[in-house]
Design an enzyme around this catalytic site. Sequence first.
Site, PDB file in Angstrom:
ATOM      1  N   ASP A 151      14.135  36.950  37.708  1.00  0.00           N
ATOM      2  CA  ASP A 151      13.368  37.637  38.750  1.00  0.00           C
ATOM      3  C   ASP A 151      12.562  36.609  39.527  1.00  0.00           C
ATOM      4  OD1 ASP A 151      14.225  40.198  37.959  1.00  0.00           O
ATOM      5  OD2 ASP A 151      12.681  40.288  36.402  1.00  0.00           O
ATOM      6  N   ASP A 185      17.675  44.315  41.767  1.00  0.00           N
ATOM      7  CA  ASP A 185      16.725  45.419  41.589  1.00  0.00           C
ATOM      8  C   ASP A 185      16.491  46.156  42.899  1.00  0.00           C
ATOM      9  OD1 ASP A 185      16.398  44.694  38.920  1.00  0.00           O
ATOM     10  OD2 ASP A 185      14.707  43.362  39.375  1.00  0.00           O
TER      11      ASP A 185
END
Length: 215
Positions: A151, A185
């Site tokens: 991420d 995401d």
Amino acid sequence: MSLKRASIIIILILLIDQVSKVYIKTHFELGEDFPVVSWFHIAFIENDGMAWGAKLSDFFTFISDKSSKLILTLFRIVAVIGIGFWLVDVTKKKKSKTLIFAISIIFAGALGNIIDSVLYGLLFSDSHMQVATFLPEDGGYAGVFHGKVVDMLHFPIWNGVLPEWLPFIGGKYFSFFDPVFNVADVAISTGIGILIVFNKKAFKDAPKTETPHSE
């Protein structure tokens, strides 16, 4: 929308997702934070579990972290296979473009994170206190199915103490927006958002063509 066009969308999202992750993994140390502007940072973290960093072992104490990771990865694989069959089905039945587009980007996002979970442990060395190496000679940081999701997108739009007049939360420190996420995401969240907001349009049946009656 045809399956060919849906595939192009999936490939484009996967390319953007994986290129961004490989770049971060090979140029940033774990925990490194680079402010692009005050409200947008590139912040490298690795997610070992579900959303918000939760793990199955947090809820089921009899499951080890390693088993929890394996179960989650296998669940993701089963889920993405199911989404793939759904995508093929809706394209064959010529469902709405909105539905096909939403499923396509959800599929791409889910597959993007699965690649991390399945392969990144084998492909990269550890990022702790160092920049990771791609295909290290002494092997990766984890086995197959035990990789961590990369991420990097962080939007610290506002933080501070809330006004005293607000009920219950007044006078408390508040930060928006804390989660760090990735392109995959964003694709998943956008696809789900489309299905919720444009539900009627997405699941609207295609108009039936009337067959002419013979006199």
